[in-house]
Design an enzyme around this catalytic site. Structure first.
Site, short mmCIF file in Angstrom:
data_model
loop_
_atom_site.label_atom_id
_atom_site.label_comp_id
_atom_site.label_asym_id
_atom_site.label_seq_id
_atom_site.Cartn_x
_atom_site.Cartn_y
_atom_site.Cartn_z
N LYS A 50 7.52 -10.04 -135.48
CA LYS A 50 7.98 -10.60 -134.31
C LYS A 50 9.42 -11.69 -134.23
O LYS A 50 10.34 -11.76 -133.52
CB LYS A 50 7.80 -10.84 -132.60
CG LYS A 50 6.89 -9.34 -132.18
CD LYS A 50 6.03 -9.52 -130.67
CE LYS A 50 4.94 -10.43 -130.95
NZ LYS A 50 4.04 -10.01 -132.17
N PHE A 90 1.01 -15.68 -145.45
CA PHE A 90 0.06 -16.26 -146.31
C PHE A 90 -1.37 -15.79 -145.61
O PHE A 90 -2.63 -15.34 -145.69
CB PHE A 90 0.38 -17.46 -146.67
CG PHE A 90 -0.53 -18.20 -147.25
CD1 PHE A 90 -1.33 -18.23 -148.10
CD2 PHE A 90 -1.05 -19.94 -146.88
CE1 PHE A 90 -2.85 -18.78 -148.75
CE2 PHE A 90 -1.95 -20.58 -147.18
CZ PHE A 90 -3.07 -19.99 -148.10
N ASP A 95 -6.46 -13.85 -143.49
CA ASP A 95 -7.04 -13.51 -142.36
C ASP A 95 -7.86 -12.24 -142.72
O ASP A 95 -8.57 -12.12 -141.88
CB ASP A 95 -6.20 -13.91 -140.80
CG ASP A 95 -7.38 -14.12 -140.04
OD1 ASP A 95 -8.19 -14.98 -139.80
OD2 ASP A 95 -6.81 -13.66 -138.74
N ASP A 99 -11.78 -11.01 -141.61
CA ASP A 99 -11.83 -10.45 -140.64
C ASP A 99 -11.88 -8.32 -141.04
O ASP A 99 -12.49 -8.60 -139.89
CB ASP A 99 -11.32 -10.42 -139.67
CG ASP A 99 -11.01 -12.06 -139.21
OD1 ASP A 99 -11.47 -12.37 -139.05
OD2 ASP A 99 -9.98 -11.99 -138.17
N ARG A 104 -2.63 -3.95 -139.42
CA ARG A 104 -1.29 -4.51 -139.02
C ARG A 104 -0.68 -4.79 -138.70
O ARG A 104 0.29 -3.76 -139.43
CB ARG A 104 -1.41 -6.30 -140.28
CG ARG A 104 -0.62 -7.20 -140.17
CD ARG A 104 -0.91 -8.30 -139.22
NE ARG A 104 -2.24 -8.88 -139.51
CZ ARG A 104 -2.10 -9.59 -138.37
NH1 ARG A 104 -1.96 -10.16 -137.02
NH2 ARG A 104 -4.42 -10.30 -139.04
N ASP A 166 -13.35 -21.25 -136.34
CA ASP A 166 -13.74 -20.19 -136.26
C ASP A 166 -14.65 -19.26 -136.94
O ASP A 166 -15.15 -18.57 -136.65
CB ASP A 166 -12.49 -19.09 -135.76
CG ASP A 166 -11.75 -18.38 -135.13
OD1 ASP A 166 -12.90 -18.52 -134.55
OD2 ASP A 166 -11.25 -17.51 -134.93
N LYS A 192 -5.35 -23.89 -135.59
CA LYS A 192 -5.44 -22.30 -136.08
C LYS A 192 -4.62 -21.76 -135.58
O LYS A 192 -3.71 -21.26 -136.67
CB LYS A 192 -7.02 -21.68 -136.20
CG LYS A 192 -6.91 -20.14 -136.49
CD LYS A 192 -7.63 -19.28 -136.24
CE LYS A 192 -8.05 -17.82 -136.55
NZ LYS A 192 -8.51 -16.83 -136.44
N PHE A 232 -0.98 -20.86 -125.08
CA PHE A 232 -0.60 -19.85 -125.42
C PHE A 232 -1.55 -18.80 -125.76
O PHE A 232 -1.89 -17.84 -125.32
CB PHE A 232 0.34 -19.90 -126.34
CG PHE A 232 1.50 -18.53 -127.67
CD1 PHE A 232 1.97 -17.61 -126.62
CD2 PHE A 232 0.31 -18.24 -128.45
CE1 PHE A 232 1.88 -16.72 -126.97
CE2 PHE A 232 0.57 -17.27 -129.01
CZ PHE A 232 2.18 -16.33 -128.45
N ASP A 236 -3.47 -15.12 -124.02
CA ASP A 236 -3.85 -14.28 -125.83
C ASP A 236 -5.35 -13.67 -124.70
O ASP A 236 -5.54 -13.14 -125.00
CB ASP A 236 -3.57 -14.95 -126.78
CG ASP A 236 -2.47 -14.10 -127.43
OD1 ASP A 236 -1.22 -13.61 -126.69
OD2 ASP A 236 -2.53 -13.90 -128.71
N ASP A 237 -6.09 -14.58 -124.78
CA ASP A 237 -7.33 -14.40 -124.40
C ASP A 237 -8.05 -13.52 -122.93
O ASP A 237 -8.76 -12.49 -122.54
CB ASP A 237 -8.55 -15.76 -124.86
CG ASP A 237 -8.79 -15.98 -125.69
OD1 ASP A 237 -7.75 -15.34 -126.89
OD2 ASP A 237 -9.37 -17.53 -125.91
#
Length: 348
Positions: A50, A90, A95, A99, A104, A166, A192, A232, A236-237
């Protein structure tokens, strides 16, 4: 009037930057096959998002100047924006490996592309190095060249500290709710996400213009943008559980992934001993039925209303902070109002 950039305008800058990076690699006689890989990694990982972080740089410069940018001004501002996107690339390549992510931007993660695998780790290092190649090419004579370098290094370090916290707080395969706390949550979110997503684009804009980049203005920007970045992530959560999949573009997985999210921390603060037992037995399990139990618990705890109350209180406080900006020092309220307008009550 300040002019807002478009994704088409922003992406039109990229080919020139790509050309510089390819020429730089050719100086070392990088073989043809490897050069093609280098180019593919750049295009797959840096392009196609985006670009909100990157476009925020020219938008902020335009708002600070209170006018549209000249062609040269836009190129410089958008280039700094692309450096922000390279930093993001990067982080995301790295990540996704950590994870074990599958997709993606609707496509397989880079490390899952055929023949890539753990070569993606080296590709992530190369994506980071692109930042400094382009900084040297286009900003070596800028009076704030050293400040640009230090800002990118410090922001990278901050983000890595957030990622460390995290990873250690909420590993997917070990559920221990005693690890969770709002203090840890805030640390993870601020370091993060908030620094590179919110503070970095505005700090780059201030440094590009040089004179508004006073210690006071940078501190004032930080004091507004870091809480905004935290807000923000809390959004998201909230959307991960309460948002509509057709609006947010994905099915939320925070509960099954054992995420140290805002919602579970809010729940932990108010549950009864019996409800705590429900959390312990069902949170962080790869089981749709157990996820449904947690979702019902969130409803029983009225977490949706707790979020709405938080949001309204936060927005009142941040608007008050924005209103106190002294524009005679070169900082503009519009920069922060633009960020807030993009995220307030968003549904995706």
């Amino acid at each position: 009037m300040a002019k807002q950039t478009t994704i088409q305008e922003f992406e039109s800058i990229f080919p020139k930057l790509e050309e510089v990076l390819l020429e730089h690699a050719k100086k070392y006689n990088l073989p043809e096959k490897e050069l093609a890989w280098y180019k593919q990694s750049l295009n797959v990982n840096a392009v196609g998002g985006k670009c909100n972080r990157g476009m925020s740089v020219p938008d902020s410069v335009s708002l600070l100047l209170s006018r549209p940018l000249s062609e040269d001004e836009y190129f410089k501002a958008a280039t700094l924006g692309w450096l922000t996107e390279l930093l993001q690339a990067f982080f995301l390549v790295s990540d996704d490996i950590m994870d074990s992510s599958i997709t993606r931007r609707g496509k397989p993660c880079w490390y899952r592309h055929e023949g890539v695998g753990m070569i993606a780790i080296n590709d992530a290092f190369i994506l980071e190095s692109f930042i400094y190649i382009l900084l040297k090419k286009f900003f070596r004579d800028h009076p704030r060249y050293l400040d640009f370098i230090e800002l990118f290094h410090e922001t990278t370090y901050q983000t890595e500290l957030g990622q460390l916290c995290d990873l250690l707080t909420a590993p997917e395969d070990v559920v221990n709710l005693d690890n969770f706390s709002m203090r840890k949550y805030s640390f993870i979110v601020i370091y993060k996400t908030a620094y590179y997503s919110f503070y970095l684009p505005v700090a780059l804009a201030l440094l590009l213009l040089d004179t508004p980049a006073t210690e006071g203005n940078l501190k004032q920007a930080e004091d507004i943008l870091i809480p905004m970045g935290e807000y923000f992530q809390i959004q998201d959560d909230y959307l991960d559980n309460f948002g509509l999949p057709e609006q947010i573009g994905k099915i939320g997985t925070d509960i099954m992934d054992n995420k140290c999210s805002w919602l579970v921390n809010q729940a932990l603060a108010i549950v009864t001993p019996e409800q705590r037992k429900i959390l312990e037995e069902n949170y962080g399990r790869k089981d749709k039925a157990k996820e449904a139990v947690i979702k019902k618990l969130y409803d029983d705890l009225n977490l949706e209303q707790i979020y709405r109350d938080y949001e309204e209180k936060f927005v009142v406080e941040i608007r008050e902070r924005i209103s106190k900006i002294d524009e005679t020092e070169g900082l503009k309220k519009g920069v922060f109002e633009a960020f807030l307008s993009k995220i307030y009550k968003r549904s995706k």
